[in-house]
Design a protein around this motif. Structure first.
Motif, PDB file in Angstrom:
ATOM      1  N   LYS A   1      -0.203   5.384   5.466  1.00 36.60           N
ATOM      2  CA  LYS A   1      -1.456   5.751   4.814  1.00 36.60           C
ATOM      3  C   LYS A   1      -2.202   6.796   5.629  1.00 36.60           C
ATOM      4  O   LYS A   1      -2.758   7.750   5.083  1.00 36.60           O
ATOM      5  CB  LYS A   1      -2.323   4.498   4.641  1.00 36.60           C
TER       6      LYS A   1
ATOM      7  N   TYR B   1       0.599   9.208   3.359  1.00 36.46           N
ATOM      8  CA  TYR B   1       1.829   8.632   2.830  1.00 36.46           C
ATOM      9  C   TYR B   1       3.057   9.497   3.067  1.00 36.46           C
ATOM     10  O   TYR B   1       4.051   9.377   2.367  1.00 36.46           O
ATOM     11  CB  TYR B   1       1.663   8.245   1.356  1.00 36.46           C
TER      12      TYR B   1
ATOM     13  N   TYR C   1      -1.548  -6.582  -4.848  1.00 37.80           N
ATOM     14  CA  TYR C   1      -1.797  -7.837  -4.137  1.00 37.80           C
ATOM     15  C   TYR C   1      -2.229  -8.930  -5.120  1.00 37.80           C
ATOM     16  O   TYR C   1      -1.865 -10.110  -4.958  1.00 37.80           O
ATOM     17  CB  TYR C   1      -2.857  -7.643  -3.049  1.00 37.80           C
TER      18      TYR C   1
ATOM     19  N   CYS D   1      -2.933   0.292  -8.431  1.00 41.78           N
ATOM     20  CA  CYS D   1      -3.406   0.484  -7.059  1.00 41.78           C
ATOM     21  C   CYS D   1      -2.947  -0.667  -6.160  1.00 41.78           C
ATOM     22  O   CYS D   1      -2.436  -1.693  -6.616  1.00 41.78           O
ATOM     23  CB  CYS D   1      -4.920   0.617  -7.038  1.00 41.78           C
ATOM     24  N   THR D   2      -3.180  -0.500  -4.872  1.00 41.42           N
ATOM     25  CA  THR D   2      -2.777  -1.496  -3.877  1.00 41.42           C
ATOM     26  C   THR D   2      -3.401  -2.855  -4.160  1.00 41.42           C
ATOM     27  O   THR D   2      -2.729  -3.888  -4.125  1.00 41.42           O
ATOM     28  CB  THR D   2      -3.174  -1.027  -2.467  1.00 41.42           C
ATOM     29  N   ARG D   3      -4.706  -2.875  -4.432  1.00 42.41           N
ATOM     30  CA  ARG D   3      -5.398  -4.152  -4.683  1.00 42.41           C
ATOM     31  C   ARG D   3      -4.769  -4.897  -5.869  1.00 42.41           C
ATOM     32  O   ARG D   3      -4.596  -6.116  -5.828  1.00 42.41           O
ATOM     33  CB  ARG D   3      -6.881  -3.896  -4.944  1.00 42.41           C
TER      34      ARG D   3
ATOM     35  N   ASP E   1       0.824  -1.206   0.000  1.00 38.98           N
ATOM     36  CA  ASP E   1       0.000   0.000   0.000  1.00 38.98           C
ATOM     37  C   ASP E   1       0.859   1.258   0.000  1.00 38.98           C
ATOM     38  O   ASP E   1       0.599   2.209  -0.737  1.00 38.98           O
ATOM     39  CB  ASP E   1      -0.934   0.006   1.221  1.00 38.98           C
TER      40      ASP E   1
ATOM     41  N   SER F   1       2.471   1.771  -3.382  1.00 38.90           N
ATOM     42  CA  SER F   1       1.548   2.238  -4.411  1.00 38.90           C
ATOM     43  C   SER F   1       1.191   3.702  -4.254  1.00 38.90           C
ATOM     44  O   SER F   1       0.886   4.374  -5.247  1.00 38.90           O
ATOM     45  CB  SER F   1       0.264   1.391  -4.373  1.00 38.90           C
ATOM     46  N   ASN F   2       1.245   4.221  -3.035  1.00 38.20           N
ATOM     47  CA  ASN F   2       0.720   5.567  -2.797  1.00 38.20           C
ATOM     48  C   ASN F   2       1.763   6.616  -2.432  1.00 38.20           C
ATOM     49  O   ASN F   2       1.565   7.792  -2.689  1.00 38.20           O
ATOM     50  CB  ASN F   2      -0.354   5.516  -1.701  1.00 38.20           C
TER      51      ASN F   2
END
Length: 254
Positions: free
Chosen positions: A232, A236, A41, A36-38, A17, A20-21
């Motif tokens: 987060k 970030y 994963y 993105c984070t999803r 996460d 990604s951010n």
């Protein structure tokens, strides 16, 4: 971008996460150059990265504990129920939680005094000789000397538990403007910020290891890693970035 993710994941211990951010938060990548984070994963599950599920320390963790407030332990001072509401909101700087991290749980081992500032998530790790109230107070006296005339602005409140090692902590109120609050007995969630950070220490010092086997420099390195980790909850940014910003404000108005 994938090279960036894998480098920071393995070299700096960032979560997917954060990978990604953080890069968009500081302008290293444009939003259309990342995933993105999803999706990251999903890439792990599909074997598209050099990162595997067993590399993800948090992925399989589940919180199955039921938190209950027990009342069969002595109270050492002012209850957390008297703590100002602004502390709960985390939008005011200077409110801390503290705890101890034990190693081998023997009388001949050192322990770690840990403190976390609730707004910035700044984390302090102080090595002390044992878990006595005297050693804890000596550490706080040294810390107070370090911040000298700015102590009252940086340490407005301190929340801890009812362990005997913190029995003398309320003495800080006699020598400064800091207010000390004690959590409900057996309720670690009352100081969840420092408990969460204690969990980060366990990535480097497993339960049962002797604390005295770790050098002061190793402890400093762990502290530095924690405070350099983008969060987060901080959009970030890192705890160090937020903490230094708040210190600058205090020093400029002094």
């Amino acid at each position: 971008f994938i090279d960036y993710v894998q480098r920071h994941f393995f070299e700096d211990g960032w979560s997917l996460d954060v990978c990604s951010n953080r890069c968009t938060a500081v302008g290293e990548f444009a939003s259309n150059d990342i995933v993105c984070t999803r999706t990251l994963y999903n890439y792990v599950d599909q074997g598209l990265l050099n990162i595997h599920n067993y590399d993800l320390p948090e992925k399989l963790k589940r919180n199955t504990k039921i938190h209950r407030i027990r009342k069969n332990k002595k109270k050492l001072g002012r209850s957390i129920e008297q703590r100002p509401q602004e502390v709960n909101k985390r939008d005011v700087f200077g409110h801390w939680e503290c705890d101890l991290v034990l190693g081998h749980k023997t009388k001949d081992d050192e322990v770690l005094l840990t403190l976390s500032e609730r707004m910035s998530r700044e984390f302090l790790i102080i090595k002390i000789p044992d878990k006595t109230a005297a050693s804890v107070m000596n550490a706080f006296k040294s810390l107070r000397k370090q911040y000298s005339e700015h102590w009252n602005d940086i340490f407005k409140t301190i929340t801890t538990d009812n362990g005997s090692e913190f029995a003398d902590l309320s003495q800080l109120e006699d020598i400064s403007k800091s207010l000390v609050y004690y959590a409900h007995p057996y309720t670690s969630c009352d100081k969840g910020t420092v408990e969460r950070h204690n969990g980060l220490i366990r990535r480097f010092i497993p339960k049962g290891d002797y604390i005295h086997n770790y050098s002061l420099q190793q402890i400093i390195d762990i502290e530095t890693w924690c405070n350099s980790l983008p969060r987060k909850i901080l959009a970030y940014h890192t705890p160090d970035e937020i903490f230094e910003r708040e210190l600058d404000r205090i020093y400029q108005t002094a």
